[in-house]
Design a protein around this motif. Structure first.
Motif, PDB file in Angstrom:
ATOM      1  N   PRO A  81       0.824  -1.212   0.000  1.00  0.00           N
ATOM      2  CA  PRO A  81       0.000   0.000   0.000  1.00  0.00           C
ATOM      3  C   PRO A  81       0.865   1.271   0.000  1.00  0.00           C
ATOM      4  CG  PRO A  81      -0.752  -1.543   1.667  1.00  0.00           C
ATOM      5  CD  PRO A  81       0.572  -2.057   1.170  1.00  0.00           C
ATOM      6  N   LYS A 125      -8.792  -0.144   0.798  1.00  0.00           N
ATOM      7  CA  LYS A 125      -7.787  -0.442   1.824  1.00  0.00           C
ATOM      8  C   LYS A 125      -7.535   0.764   2.726  1.00  0.00           C
ATOM      9  CE  LYS A 125      -4.573  -3.346  -0.858  1.00  0.00           C
ATOM     10  NZ  LYS A 125      -4.823  -4.658  -0.348  1.00  0.00           N
ATOM     11  N   ASN A 187      -4.254  -0.463  -4.288  1.00  0.00           N
ATOM     12  CA  ASN A 187      -3.219  -0.322  -3.240  1.00  0.00           C
ATOM     13  C   ASN A 187      -2.448   0.995  -3.321  1.00  0.00           C
ATOM     14  OD1 ASN A 187      -1.870  -1.305  -5.645  1.00  0.00           O
ATOM     15  ND2 ASN A 187      -0.064  -1.597  -4.352  1.00  0.00           N
ATOM     16  N   ALA A 218      -6.568  -2.046   8.774  1.00  0.00           N
ATOM     17  CA  ALA A 218      -6.811  -2.898   7.609  1.00  0.00           C
ATOM     18  C   ALA A 218      -5.583  -3.737   7.274  1.00  0.00           C
ATOM     19  CB  ALA A 218      -7.201  -2.030   6.413  1.00  0.00           C
TER      20      ALA A 218
END
Lengths: 220, 80
Positions: A81, A125, A187, A218
């Motif tokens: 991410p 996310k 991401n 998360a």
């Protein structure tokens, strides 16, 4: 939970980002200088706001080609991410990790102040901490935040739920009031507003604290 | 060789700076002015004497850094 903030020459929100990450994770992030060849093995990377390389040529253009970015791109493509805030968003578009470009604000003025944003997609996310909130207040501070892309790209972003934040009162002329978008894999998030500047009541708001907490939860 | 790279915004891309210049020119009484678009010029000294090779190199520089293909076009002018 290991995190990293990439520091370019003339980044100026890197320490704010570090404070927000430390608050959310309990651990100080790695601060990685742009001249390094590799980002340490981390769970989350932030490209901070600022005026990297003095905004020379185009905002984010030089930073997107600096040595560290090869590894940032590699890690993002592997699914790590990656959040780009303000100048970080400009770097993400220049690095072609996100489509479109951030152009000079339509009104030509530097815009600076709190913005109410619509949370368009809380199922990413990055937005778990904003579930149930239709709107958040994050400040903006930029001269080149006017998001532009061709109509086909804009339609695709909207159709695929990749517009994450929209301005309620568009401060910069961005196409379709776009304030933040994610890539197709979900991401990589780029956004002009600064969640790291509202992580405590003393700073004028806490929506940013909820935002970072949600990202870290998360990942856990 | 010397290379001059002209970088302009693609048609249809909003150019607020060009618009502001247009407004200022109208304010000065230049009513004949139509649309104004602002771009930039980058001058480069390239250590290469062969024009075709120099063009190829500058073309690569434009694609990699000098222009953003999302919103900009470029033209290259070479001289000895």
């Amino acid at each position: 939970m290991k995190t990293a903030v990439i520091v370019f020459p003339a980044s100026n929100c890197d320490r704010d980002a570090a404070t927000a990450l430390e608050q959310a994770t309990g651990t100080a992030p790695h601060m990685v200088w742009h001249g390094e060849a590799e980002v340490p093995d981390v769970d989350f990377i932030v490209l901070p706001g600022g005026f990297s390389y003095g905004d020379y040529l185009r905002s984010g253009a030089m930073a997107a080609r600096s040595p560290i970015m090869a590894d940032v791109i590699r890690k993002a493509e592997a699914g790590v991410p990656l959040l780009g805030v303000c100048n970080g968003f400009q770097v993400l578009t220049e690095a072609q990790l996100l489509p479109g470009a951030l152009m000079r604000n339509a009104g030509l003025d530097f815009v600076c102040g709190m913005q109410t944003l619509q949370v368009v997609n809380d199922d990413t996310k990055f937005t778990g901490g904003l579930k149930g909130k239709s709107y958040v207040d994050f400040p903006v501070a930029h001269h080149d935040g006017n998001y532009e892309a061709d109509e086909e790209t804009l339609d695709r972003l909207e159709g695929e739920g990749r517009v994450v934040f929209r301005y309620v009162a568009n401060p910069n002329g961005s196409a379709r009031n776009i304030a933040g978008i994610v890539n197709d894999k979900g991401n990589v998030l780029g956004m002009m507003p600064h969640p790291e500047r509202v992580i405590s009541p003393v700073l004028g708001g806490t929506d940013g604290a909820a935002f970072f907490k949600g990202i870290i939860e998360a990942l856990n | 060789m010397k290379a001059k790279v002209h970088i302009t915004l693609k048609n249809g891309v909003l150019d607020p700076q060009g618009k502001a210049i247009e407004g200022a020119l109208h304010g000065l009484g230049f009513d004949e002015v139509g649309e104004v678009r602002q771009g930039k010029v980058i001058e480069l000294q390239v250590n290469e004497t062969d024009e075709a090779k120099a063009r190829e190199q500058v073309e690569a520089m434009c694609k990699k850094l000098l222009a953003n293909p999302v919103m900009e076009n470029y033209t290259i002018e070479l001289s000895a």
